[in-house]
Design a protein around this motif. Structure first.
Motif, PDB file in Angstrom:
ATOM      1  N   ILE A   1      29.630 -32.545  65.616  1.00 23.04           N
ATOM      2  CA  ILE A   1      29.245 -32.022  66.928  1.00 23.04           C
ATOM      3  C   ILE A   1      29.884 -30.646  67.082  1.00 23.04           C
ATOM      4  CG2 ILE A   1      29.554 -32.258  69.418  1.00 23.04           C
ATOM      5  CD1 ILE A   1      29.341 -35.243  69.125  1.00 23.04           C
ATOM      6  N   ASP A   2      29.056 -29.632  67.119  1.00 21.74           N
ATOM      7  CA  ASP A   2      29.505 -28.256  67.345  1.00 21.74           C
ATOM      8  C   ASP A   2      28.677 -27.733  68.509  1.00 21.74           C
ATOM      9  OD1 ASP A   2      30.721 -25.788  67.083  1.00 21.74           O
ATOM     10  OD2 ASP A   2      29.365 -25.116  65.486  1.00 21.74           O
ATOM     11  N   ALA A   3      29.100 -28.135  69.711  1.00 26.50           N
ATOM     12  CA  ALA A   3      28.255 -27.957  70.897  1.00 26.50           C
ATOM     13  C   ALA A   3      27.822 -26.515  71.104  1.00 26.50           C
ATOM     14  CB  ALA A   3      28.993 -28.479  72.128  1.00 26.50           C
ATOM     15  N   ALA A   4      28.732 -25.564  70.890  1.00 33.32           N
ATOM     16  CA  ALA A   4      28.396 -24.159  71.127  1.00 33.32           C
ATOM     17  C   ALA A   4      27.952 -23.439  69.868  1.00 33.32           C
ATOM     18  CB  ALA A   4      29.600 -23.443  71.739  1.00 33.32           C
ATOM     19  N   GLY A   5      27.978 -24.109  68.720  1.00 32.34           N
ATOM     20  CA  GLY A   5      27.601 -23.469  67.468  1.00 32.34           C
ATOM     21  C   GLY A   5      28.607 -22.464  66.964  1.00 32.34           C
TER      22      GLY A   5
ATOM     23  N   ALA B   1      29.724 -22.540  62.949  1.00 25.79           N
ATOM     24  CA  ALA B   1      28.703 -22.517  61.901  1.00 25.79           C
ATOM     25  C   ALA B   1      29.197 -21.909  60.586  1.00 25.79           C
ATOM     26  CB  ALA B   1      27.460 -21.784  62.402  1.00 25.79           C
TER      27      ALA B   1
ATOM     28  N   SER C   1      24.274 -29.683  68.599  1.00 28.16           N
ATOM     29  CA  SER C   1      24.705 -28.664  69.548  1.00 28.16           C
ATOM     30  C   SER C   1      24.099 -28.950  70.904  1.00 28.16           C
ATOM     31  CB  SER C   1      24.299 -27.268  69.068  1.00 28.16           C
ATOM     32  OG  SER C   1      22.887 -27.192  68.928  1.00 28.16           O
ATOM     33  N   GLY C   2      24.707 -28.369  71.941  1.00 34.86           N
ATOM     34  CA  GLY C   2      24.219 -28.560  73.288  1.00 34.86           C
ATOM     35  C   GLY C   2      24.499 -29.949  73.822  1.00 34.86           C
TER      36      GLY C   2
ATOM     37  N   ASP D   1      35.419 -27.784  69.262  1.00 35.10           N
ATOM     38  CA  ASP D   1      35.381 -27.067  70.543  1.00 35.10           C
ATOM     39  C   ASP D   1      35.279 -28.008  71.734  1.00 35.10           C
ATOM     40  OD1 ASP D   1      35.672 -24.693  71.840  1.00 35.10           O
ATOM     41  OD2 ASP D   1      33.532 -24.231  71.900  1.00 35.10           O
TER      42      ASP D   1
ATOM     43  N   SER E   1      30.443 -28.894  76.675  1.00 33.50           N
ATOM     44  CA  SER E   1      29.221 -29.707  76.743  1.00 33.50           C
ATOM     45  C   SER E   1      29.496 -31.204  76.821  1.00 33.50           C
ATOM     46  CB  SER E   1      28.300 -29.426  75.543  1.00 33.50           C
ATOM     47  OG  SER E   1      27.825 -28.101  75.586  1.00 33.50           O
TER      48      SER E   1
END
Length: 652
Positions: A481-485, A488, A506-507, A552, A556
């Motif tokens: 889970i990399d909500a804000a990207g 990357a 994401s999101g 992060d 989110s």
């Protein structure tokens, strides 16, 4: 929870592969007999002793020692065996005491292979006895139990073996005593007497005692100091004689002598000459396999470093306190203040302080040199799961067929010898999640916050790669889970190799989807396990171990997502779902105390060296060194490619 037995009390055994640990304070002989359904020993081939230490399912020490570890595999015993009796006896003709009256009460503990104590027994009220049946493991209605016995015999081994029905009792007792006498040169030395003021500063590597720290679950020996659990006080360090100027360092660790002989060195290996110290040997510890021996040896090195450092620090504290008392005494006497006697008294106090500290440091340096020599031979012998990234063993990596015992998450060291690094090994499957700290708590390092966050994700990727490489192909899945990207670039090695279960989510929608999928998996497996209906699981359910990397946090995450995350941290490990968070705790302060249980449930690691870890039984602040891939090395990329290839080829 450990069952503390009294004489005659029994306790069920939850496992069949066990260790029996004995601590007596002075060298004693440890052995075991096998008994039939009437408790009788049918012959000498049913007795494990220093002259014949190995029987099917049973292994004992080959020499007299103050501490013993006996290995037992109840499933490997012959079907005719219904009882295993653990015997303790005093050596004969070695200047040892003639009865247990002269010893502290022997302590015996039955533990699992991970060191967790199942039951313990302190044998009290011994007097003229020179041999004792400490405890027995016995079969009752297809289940095994342990009973505290404490039956002593004044006439020694012969009387004890006769009482168990052995016809050749006297002959075997003589053979055991002869074997002990022949191995007396290898026996653990008798601890020195209780220290006086001048000798309290002497330090030394100590063998494991009744409060062996490995009785705590491995991988939890270090905890975040901010959330360190209460633990029993560490055993007092016993002083040892100062280093001898006339002989070399003895590299044999009294507390970690193997119950079986280590493999002989190859013919080309340099041999120790008569009168020289024995050379350290990789895998020179108790265990049923080379991997287990190395695992136990690494943890033994950790214990020894902790103990000898604790002894040194205690000695220095004592020297400081003594000097202060002597100086106070000088100043409290008006005659010494007025006359000229004060200056010589002060100089004498300072000189005595310097002498005590120097002697303590010399003993510490001796022990650190011993451990450093051992580390030099152990590190190259470690398998991939235990090895550092720079180890050549990674060049020959192949996907394993079985899950290893443990995984290396970095190194630990103390300020007394920064160059002496001990691998931080945690048991597999993971019993708790990981929290990779990325924030403000590390501002004392000369690294800005943006760089710290990048390093934290790099560290998480390295840990994930190790986990993927440690498991057989397709038996470990990684979700991200990399909500804000924002991560990357750092996640690129995992994405490019194609080893993720799905692209990073994401999101808010992506966060909800991944958490819902994993919480549902936990629910289904829990219900199947509790209902004894594992066959009823949906056919499309992935039974592989699952790892969720969250970057992060809490970006989110709404209240529902936070609750699901806590649920995964608490309930997931038991059913194969693990959590790795890359987060700054201060960023989540808006949730107040809601997340405190989450942080306490995770093992905090850092992307830069930091002294935040403290072992609960000694209390040292250990500096943690993260596993850093050498600059310019392609090992991480090649490793992930090999994992992906093994998955495509069905494990090959």
């Amino acid at each position: 929870m450990t069952a503390e037995l009294v004489r005659g009390q029994n306790h069920p055994l939850p496992a069949t592969r066990l260790e029996i640990r004995v601590s007596a304070g002075r060298p004693i002989v440890a052995g075991a007999t096998l008994g039939d359904d009437r408790g009788r020993v049918r012959g000498v081939e049913w007795v494990a002793h220093p002259g014949s230490p190995t029987l099917p399912g049973l292994e004992v020490s080959k020499q007299a020692a103050a501490d013993h570890r006996l290995a037992v595999d109840l499933d490997a015993l012959p079907d005719t065996v219904h009882r295993v009796s653990v015997l303790l006896a005093l050596p004969v003709g070695t200047g040892a005491p003639s009865s247990f009256r002269a010893l502290a009460a022997p302590f015996v503990a039955v533990t699992g292979l991970d060191g967790t104590e199942i039951a313990s027994y302190t044998i009290t009220d011994l007097d003229a006895e020179s041999a004792v049946v400490a405890l027995e493991l016995y079969r009752r209605q297809a289940a095994w139990k342990v009973r505290a016995v404490g039956q002593g015999y004044a006439a020694g081994l012969a009387e004890m073996l006769t009482d168990q029905g052995l016809p050749q009792a006297h002959e075997l007792a003589g053979a055991i005593n002869d074997a002990v006498a022949q191995g007396s040169a290898r026996s653990v030395a008798v601890p020195p007497p209780r220290p006086t003021d001048d000798t309290r500063v002497r330090t030394g590597l100590q063998g494991r005692t009744a409060t062996d720290p490995t009785s705590a679950p491995q991988g939890q020996a270090t905890t975040d100091r901010a959330a360190a659990p209460q633990a029993p006080a560490a055993p007092a360090a016993t002083p040892a004689d100062p280093p001898s100027a006339s002989g070399p360092v003895d590299y044999t660790h009294p507390g970690r002598r193997p119950t079986t002989a280590p493999p002989p060195p190859p013919p080309s290996a340099p041999q120790a000459q008569p009168g020289q110290a024995a050379r350290p040997v990789a895998g020179d510890a108790t265990g049923w396999s080379p991997e287990e021996r190395l695992y136990n040896q690494v943890w033994g090195m950790f214990e020894d470093l902790a103990r000898t450092t604790a002894a040194y620090r205690s000695a220095v504290d004592f020297a400081d306190s003594r000097m202060e008392q002597e100086l106070d005494k000088v100043l409290s006497d008006p005659r010494s203040r007025i006359g000229g006697a004060a200056d010589p008294a002060r100089e004498a106090a300072r000189a005595k302080h310097a002498d005590l500290v120097d002697r303590a440091r010399a003993a510490l340096d001796r022990d650190l040199a011993q451990l450093a020599a051992e580390a030099e031979v152990v590190e190259p012998a470690l398998p991939p799961a235990y090895a550092a990234w720079h180890s050549p063993v990674w060049q020959a990596y192949r996907a394993p067929m079985e899950i290893p015992m443990a995984l290396r998450l970095g190194d630990l060291h103390l300020p007394e010898r920064v160059s002496l690094r001990i691998p931080l090994l945690v048991r597999l499957p993971l019993e708790r999640g990981l929290w990779i700290d990325s924030g403000k708590a590390l501002t004392n390092h000369a690294t800005d916050s943006t760089e710290l966050r990048r390093l934290a994700v790099d560290t998480a990727v390295a840990h994930a790669a190790r986990l993927l490489a440690a498991y057989p192909a397709n038996e470990f899945q990684v979700h991200v889970i990399d909500a804000a990207g924002a991560a990357a670039p750092a996640l690129a090695p995992l994405v490019t190799a194609g080893v993720l279960a799905a692209p990073p989510a994401s999101g808010a929608a992506g966060v909800s989807e991944v958490l819902a999928k994993l919480t549902q998996r936990v629910d289904l497996v829990q219900m199947a396990v509790r209902g004894g209906a594992a066959d009823a699981l949906p056919p499309d359910l992935d039974t592989a171990e699952q790892l969720l990397i969250v970057n992060d946090f809490p970006h989110s995450f709404d209240d529902r997502a936070v609750t699901q995350l806590r649920y995964l941290a608490d309930e997931g490990p038991a059913v194969g779902v693990h959590l790795m968070m890359v987060a700054d705790r201060e960023d989540a302060a808006e949730y107040g105390p809601l997340l405190d249980p989450l942080w306490r449930a995770l093992l905090r690691l850092t992307p830069v060296p930091d002294d935040h870890l403290a072992d609960p039984w000694v209390g040292h602040a250990w500096t943690y060194e993260p596993p850093v891939v050498p600059h310019g090395s392609q090992i991480l990329r090649r490793l992930l490619e090999q994992v992906a290839t093994a998955r495509r080829n069905g494990g090959r």
